[in-house]
Design a protein around this motif. Structure first.
Motif, PDB file in Angstrom:
ATOM      1  N   MET A 157       0.633  -1.215   0.076  1.00 29.29           N
ATOM      2  CA  MET A 157      -0.009   0.156  -0.076  1.00 29.29           C
ATOM      3  C   MET A 157       1.014   1.385  -0.096  1.00 29.29           C
ATOM      4  N   ILE A 158       0.479   2.175  -0.894  1.00 30.78           N
ATOM      5  CA  ILE A 158       1.329   3.228  -0.864  1.00 30.78           C
ATOM      6  C   ILE A 158       0.467   4.783  -0.341  1.00 30.78           C
ATOM      7  N   ARG A 159       0.710   5.162   0.645  1.00 34.52           N
ATOM      8  CA  ARG A 159       0.233   6.506   1.164  1.00 34.52           C
ATOM      9  C   ARG A 159       0.957   7.696   0.752  1.00 34.52           C
ATOM     10  N   SER A 160       0.682   8.479  -0.014  1.00 38.06           N
ATOM     11  CA  SER A 160       1.453   9.760  -0.498  1.00 38.06           C
ATOM     12  C   SER A 160       1.175  11.005   0.245  1.00 38.06           C
ATOM     13  N   VAL A 161       2.204  11.910   0.079  1.00 38.63           N
ATOM     14  CA  VAL A 161       1.989  13.390   0.426  1.00 38.63           C
ATOM     15  C   VAL A 161       2.774  13.860  -0.625  1.00 38.63           C
ATOM     16  N   ALA A 162       1.995  14.842  -1.479  1.00 41.37           N
ATOM     17  CA  ALA A 162       2.720  15.637  -2.556  1.00 41.37           C
ATOM     18  C   ALA A 162       2.924  16.980  -1.635  1.00 41.37           C
ATOM     19  N   ILE A 163       4.231  17.526  -1.908  1.00 43.16           N
ATOM     20  CA  ILE A 163       4.666  18.679  -1.186  1.00 43.16           C
ATOM     21  C   ILE A 163       5.410  19.341  -2.384  1.00 43.16           C
ATOM     22  N   ALA A 164       5.051  20.901  -2.469  1.00 42.11           N
ATOM     23  CA  ALA A 164       5.728  21.641  -3.216  1.00 42.11           C
ATOM     24  C   ALA A 164       6.156  22.979  -2.745  1.00 42.11           C
ATOM     25  N   GLY A 165       7.371  23.327  -2.509  1.00 41.27           N
ATOM     26  CA  GLY A 165       7.813  24.506  -1.992  1.00 41.27           C
ATOM     27  C   GLY A 165       8.465  24.355  -0.524  1.00 41.27           C
ATOM     28  N   SER A 166       9.334  24.908  -0.070  1.00 43.52           N
ATOM     29  CA  SER A 166      10.056  24.823   0.986  1.00 43.52           C
ATOM     30  C   SER A 166       9.244  24.889   2.230  1.00 43.52           C
ATOM     31  N   SER A 167       8.438  26.164   2.354  1.00 37.69           N
ATOM     32  CA  SER A 167       7.628  26.184   3.439  1.00 37.69           C
ATOM     33  C   SER A 167       6.727  25.285   3.769  1.00 37.69           C
ATOM     34  N   LEU A 168       5.674  24.612   2.374  1.00 41.73           N
ATOM     35  CA  LEU A 168       4.883  23.755   2.760  1.00 41.73           C
ATOM     36  C   LEU A 168       5.646  22.250   3.015  1.00 41.73           C
ATOM     37  N   LEU A 169       6.986  22.141   2.710  1.00 46.17           N
ATOM     38  CA  LEU A 169       7.538  20.996   3.175  1.00 46.17           C
ATOM     39  C   LEU A 169       7.926  20.812   4.676  1.00 46.17           C
ATOM     40  N   MET A 170       8.348  22.192   5.324  1.00 47.37           N
ATOM     41  CA  MET A 170       8.474  22.077   6.541  1.00 47.37           C
ATOM     42  C   MET A 170       7.142  21.973   7.408  1.00 47.37           C
ATOM     43  N   ALA A 171       6.291  22.667   6.909  1.00 49.02           N
ATOM     44  CA  ALA A 171       4.980  22.492   7.461  1.00 49.02           C
ATOM     45  C   ALA A 171       4.288  21.006   7.779  1.00 49.02           C
ATOM     46  N   ALA A 172       4.565  20.275   6.370  1.00 46.34           N
ATOM     47  CA  ALA A 172       4.170  18.890   6.257  1.00 46.34           C
ATOM     48  C   ALA A 172       5.062  18.137   7.284  1.00 46.34           C
ATOM     49  N   LEU A 173       6.286  18.529   7.414  1.00 51.43           N
ATOM     50  CA  LEU A 173       7.209  17.519   7.989  1.00 51.43           C
ATOM     51  C   LEU A 173       7.019  17.678   9.584  1.00 51.43           C
ATOM     52  N   LEU A 174       6.581  18.919  10.033  1.00 50.46           N
ATOM     53  CA  LEU A 174       6.514  19.469  11.425  1.00 50.46           C
ATOM     54  C   LEU A 174       5.038  18.437  11.790  1.00 50.46           C
ATOM     55  N   GLN A 221      13.997  20.673  -3.635  1.00 55.59           N
ATOM     56  CA  GLN A 221      12.362  20.707  -3.280  1.00 55.59           C
ATOM     57  C   GLN A 221      12.016  19.089  -3.426  1.00 55.59           C
ATOM     58  N   VAL A 222      11.521  18.596  -1.912  1.00 58.75           N
ATOM     59  CA  VAL A 222      11.090  17.155  -1.987  1.00 58.75           C
ATOM     60  C   VAL A 222       9.695  17.443  -2.646  1.00 58.75           C
ATOM     61  N   MET A 223       9.721  16.661  -3.708  1.00 57.65           N
ATOM     62  CA  MET A 223       8.163  16.868  -4.479  1.00 57.65           C
ATOM     63  C   MET A 223       7.163  15.936  -3.826  1.00 57.65           C
ATOM     64  N   CYS A 224       7.502  14.608  -3.382  1.00 57.64           N
ATOM     65  CA  CYS A 224       6.571  13.554  -2.770  1.00 57.64           C
ATOM     66  C   CYS A 224       7.239  12.980  -1.780  1.00 57.64           C
ATOM     67  N   LYS A 225       6.593  11.982  -0.920  1.00 63.74           N
ATOM     68  CA  LYS A 225       7.146  10.980   0.200  1.00 63.74           C
ATOM     69  C   LYS A 225       5.951   9.996   0.278  1.00 63.74           C
ATOM     70  N   ALA A 226       6.165   8.927   0.314  1.00 62.75           N
ATOM     71  CA  ALA A 226       5.040   8.106   0.552  1.00 62.75           C
ATOM     72  C   ALA A 226       5.691   6.838   1.157  1.00 62.75           C
ATOM     73  N   ALA A 227       4.508   6.527   2.186  1.00 65.54           N
ATOM     74  CA  ALA A 227       5.186   5.314   3.015  1.00 65.54           C
ATOM     75  C   ALA A 227       5.106   3.933   1.895  1.00 65.54           C
ATOM     76  N   GLN A 228       6.115   3.061   2.398  1.00 71.84           N
ATOM     77  CA  GLN A 228       6.211   1.853   1.903  1.00 71.84           C
ATOM     78  C   GLN A 228       5.808   0.712   2.776  1.00 71.84           C
ATOM     79  N   ASP A 229       5.226  -0.141   1.953  1.00 73.29           N
ATOM     80  CA  ASP A 229       5.368  -1.509   2.784  1.00 73.29           C
ATOM     81  C   ASP A 229       6.684  -2.235   2.907  1.00 73.29           C
ATOM     82  N   LEU A 230       7.065  -2.747   4.033  1.00 71.85           N
ATOM     83  CA  LEU A 230       8.202  -3.396   4.380  1.00 71.85           C
ATOM     84  C   LEU A 230       8.295  -4.636   3.528  1.00 71.85           C
TER      85      LEU A 230
END
Length: 139
Positions: free
Chosen positions: A1-18, A69-78
């Motif tokens: 299963m893939i859960r994704s977060v699309a992120i564009a821009g460093s301020s959005l990146l920081m907000a999403a990471l936090l 820019q980190v454009m996306c991050k998604a959890a991966q099944d192990l």
């Protein structure tokens, strides 16, 4: 299963990471979030790109690339291989950046893809095949 977060821009990146990856602890040591603490591995990935990617070869004031820019991050099944080596969490991520020309103008664009893998010893990074930059789904 893939859960994704699309992120564009460093301020959005920081907000999403936090918001998505910490529960009051920046190191992620005891937050209970299996993805907490991966930010340092993203910074190390950026530093490695800066040091060795061909698009970053021309240095201006010591820097060879810009506009990371980190454009996306998604959890991966192990996978069974992941769990055999002690992995407890895995993300796939896509990063874009731009090289610099010797005159300081923007040069060639680049991208990089990586798996971020958490083990009891901390986060590590491995190369990944390219993924969709919006969803992080495999191409």
């Amino acid at each position: 299963m893939i859960r994704s977060v699309a992120i564009a821009g460093s301020s959005l990146l920081m907000a999403a990471l936090l918001a998505g990856c910490s529960s009051g602890e920046s190191s992620g040591g005891g937050s209970g979030d299996p993805y907490a603490g991966h930010e340092s591995q993203i910074q190390a990935w950026r530093d490695d790109i800066e040091a060795g990617h061909p698009a970053c070869a021309a240095k201006v004031d010591g820097k060879g690339c810009q506009d990371f820019q980190v454009m996306c991050k998604a959890a991966q099944d192990l996978t069974p291989e992941d769990t055999a080596r002690g992995a407890t969490a895995k993300l796939v991520a896509a990063m874009t950046f731009a090289g610099r020309n010797e005159d300081g103008s923007t040069g060639k664009s680049g991208s990089s893809f990586a798996y971020l893998i958490r083990t009891p010893q901390g986060w590590t990074r491995e190369d990944s095949k390219p993924v969709n930059m919006t969803t992080c789904a495999p191409l």
